[in-house]
Design an enzyme around this catalytic site. Sequence first.
Site, PDB file in Angstrom:
ATOM      1  N   GLN A   1       3.893   4.827   8.880  1.00 44.06           N
ATOM      2  CA  GLN A   1       3.680   6.224   9.275  1.00 44.06           C
ATOM      3  C   GLN A   1       4.700   6.688  10.311  1.00 44.06           C
ATOM      4  O   GLN A   1       4.943   7.881  10.455  1.00 44.06           O
ATOM      5  CB  GLN A   1       2.267   6.411   9.857  1.00 44.06           C
ATOM      6  CG  GLN A   1       1.150   6.192   8.849  1.00 44.06           C
ATOM      7  CD  GLN A   1       1.076   7.280   7.790  1.00 44.06           C
ATOM      8  OE1 GLN A   1       1.494   8.412   8.008  1.00 44.06           O
ATOM      9  NE2 GLN A   1       0.543   6.937   6.640  1.00 44.06           N
TER      10      GLN A   1
ATOM     11  N   CYS B   1      -6.272   5.761   0.537  1.00 42.84           N
ATOM     12  CA  CYS B   1      -6.724   4.560  -0.158  1.00 42.84           C
ATOM     13  C   CYS B   1      -8.233   4.445  -0.122  1.00 42.84           C
ATOM     14  O   CYS B   1      -8.822   3.632  -0.806  1.00 42.84           O
ATOM     15  CB  CYS B   1      -6.089   3.337   0.484  1.00 42.84           C
ATOM     16  SG  CYS B   1      -4.504   3.708   1.184  1.00 42.84           S
TER      17      CYS B   1
ATOM     18  N   GLY C   1       4.790  -0.756   1.230  1.00 45.20           N
ATOM     19  CA  GLY C   1       4.140  -1.066   2.502  1.00 45.20           C
ATOM     20  C   GLY C   1       3.149  -2.216   2.370  1.00 45.20           C
ATOM     21  O   GLY C   1       3.109  -3.132   3.201  1.00 45.20           O
ATOM     22  N   THR C   2       2.360  -2.175   1.313  1.00 45.59           N
ATOM     23  CA  THR C   2       1.331  -3.209   1.131  1.00 45.59           C
ATOM     24  C   THR C   2       1.962  -4.589   0.996  1.00 45.59           C
ATOM     25  O   THR C   2       1.532  -5.544   1.654  1.00 45.59           O
ATOM     26  CB  THR C   2       0.483  -2.892  -0.121  1.00 45.59           C
ATOM     27  OG1 THR C   2      -0.122  -1.610   0.065  1.00 45.59           O
ATOM     28  CG2 THR C   2      -0.583  -3.938  -0.343  1.00 45.59           C
TER      29      THR C   2
ATOM     30  N   THR D   1      13.848  -9.650 -10.051  1.00 43.85           N
ATOM     31  CA  THR D   1      14.987  -8.741 -10.147  1.00 43.85           C
ATOM     32  C   THR D   1      14.774  -7.553  -9.223  1.00 43.85           C
ATOM     33  O   THR D   1      13.707  -6.949  -9.210  1.00 43.85           O
ATOM     34  CB  THR D   1      15.152  -8.251 -11.605  1.00 43.85           C
ATOM     35  OG1 THR D   1      15.354  -9.391 -12.435  1.00 43.85           O
ATOM     36  CG2 THR D   1      16.343  -7.299 -11.732  1.00 43.85           C
TER      37      THR D   1
ATOM     38  N   ASN E   1      -2.540   5.808  10.454  1.00 42.79           N
ATOM     39  CA  ASN E   1      -2.461   6.756   9.342  1.00 42.79           C
ATOM     40  C   ASN E   1      -3.605   7.765   9.318  1.00 42.79           C
ATOM     41  O   ASN E   1      -3.485   8.807   8.697  1.00 42.79           O
ATOM     42  CB  ASN E   1      -2.415   6.002   8.009  1.00 42.79           C
ATOM     43  CG  ASN E   1      -3.448   4.900   7.921  1.00 42.79           C
ATOM     44  OD1 ASN E   1      -3.503   4.027   8.788  1.00 42.79           O
ATOM     45  ND2 ASN E   1      -4.271   4.941   6.912  1.00 42.79           N
TER      46      ASN E   1
HETATM   47  C1  LIG Z   1       0.656   3.896   3.213  1.00 42.45           C
HETATM   48  C2  LIG Z   1       0.490   2.796   4.167  1.00 42.45           C
HETATM   49  C3  LIG Z   1       0.505   1.457   3.754  1.00 42.45           C
HETATM   50  C4  LIG Z   1       0.565   1.035   2.301  1.00 42.45           C
HETATM   51  O1  LIG Z   1       1.674   1.484   1.628  1.00 42.45           O
HETATM   52  P1  LIG Z   1       1.751   1.409   0.021  1.00 42.45           P
HETATM   53  O2  LIG Z   1       2.909   2.267  -0.328  1.00 42.45           O
HETATM   54  O3  LIG Z   1       0.453   1.967  -0.504  1.00 42.45           O
HETATM   55  O4  LIG Z   1       1.926   0.000  -0.356  1.00 42.45           O
HETATM   56  C5  LIG Z   1       0.386   0.483   4.719  1.00 42.45           C
HETATM   57  N1  LIG Z   1       0.241   0.805   6.022  1.00 42.45           N
HETATM   58  C6  LIG Z   1       0.200   2.076   6.456  1.00 42.45           C
HETATM   59  C7  LIG Z   1       0.065   2.361   7.903  1.00 42.45           C
HETATM   60  C8  LIG Z   1       0.322   3.114   5.543  1.00 42.45           C
HETATM   61  O5  LIG Z   1       0.276   4.365   5.983  1.00 42.45           O
END
Ligand SMILES: *Cc1c(COP(=O)(O)O)cnc(C)c1O
Length: 402
Positions: free
Chosen positions: A196, A343, A72-73, A254, A161
């Site tokens: 989410q 986080c 996600g990040t 990769t 989230n």
């Molecule tokens: C968990 C989350 C992320 C980050 O995902 P990672 O797996 O930690 O990189 C970004 N945005 C939202 C809304 C999330 O819930």
Amino acid sequence: MKKTIYLDHAATTPVDPRVFQAMRPFFIEKFGNPSSLYTAGMEANGAVNDSRRKIAEILHAMPDNIIFTSGGTESDNLAIFGVARSNPPSQGGTRGVLAKRHIITTQIEHHAILSPLHALEQQGWSITYLPVDKAGLVNPNDVIQAIRPQTVLISIMYANNEIGTVEPIAEIGKQLLHYRKENKTVYPYFHTDACQATGLLDLDVEKLHVDLMTINGSKIYGPKGIGALYVRRGVKIEPIIYGGQQERHVRAGTENVPGIVGLGKALELVQKNKDKESARLKKLAEYFINKLKLIPDCKLNGPELENNRLVNNVSVTFNGVEGEALVIYLNEKGIMCSTGSACNNNVSERSHVLKAIGLPEKEAASTIRFSMGQTTAKTDLDYTVKCLLEIINKLNASLRAK
Ligand SMILES: *Cc1c(COP(=O)(O)O)cnc(C)c1O
């Protein structure tokens, strides 16, 4: 063995055994590099492309709209920096004044959005952080009103989230299409972070009218460290990681073949079960929220369950009780939940989301988030409420004794 109850699915989810089974061969027997020309490589490449096709189909997109990332990040960073870098500074405005390039977002985004935007601000970009209402909702009209000639991107999360607010993405997208048509421009692009929402809400990019969308494996019973960014055809985006020619030159390195296979399988499974699981979780949330009313002085944060709320999220403020203490005491009872976003757990800093919905500092510090998922049963919620009552009574008694 101690009983454990996991109520932190918004932080991450266990891997579905069927996902793990699908991934397994790509660690050991089918370990080839997808770029290699011999059989093992072709097998791996085939698996990557099968997963890409599967994901594209669920999003109502084309396979080459899907860029695999490390989660996600990275997808959020790629959307933001990728679009930013494809818009180098130009001589805008009047009298040779360099008009600041501009991005619109909300005050309640994940740090994976906010931190890249802060970095761009340092580099001279102008960022609008739109406010939200008490339930955490952004007003689509505010979004459109905030657009300037220099706005290149709008990034608004699909579902929050911390408090589970589902933002009006399709409505914003529709109004944005209208704006772009009227102004004869392809900008601003529209990105949504769907980390989410995946598995619970509709991911059809045509209905949502989004140009970019972030997907994450670790919140949908897939592996951690794998994600994807949907990029609509024609959207200009520069890489943020340079190297080989993988992922149409947009994301070098990769491919994480087992991860990619796992992401495709996980998405397929949650999508198949989406309506059933959403309905089940909604019932559980109703039940849980009702039971929580047994606890004095507690209230639900975010929208009502009937209105734009992610059905797995139960964010609650227990007035007069310290949230962090509650999380630790609950853990002793085998219950896992969080004080907000996973986080932030190491940072004793007030949640920016709770602040944006107007929660006073003291109430924010008394807030915890339960997030349910496939592992959640009704008896877990009964046990949780029982433990909460016990812990809060004890804490209150010791407070009175002081
Ligand atoms: C968990 C989350 C992320 C980050 O995902 P990672 O797996 O930690 O990189 C970004 N945005 C939202 C809304 C999330 O819930």
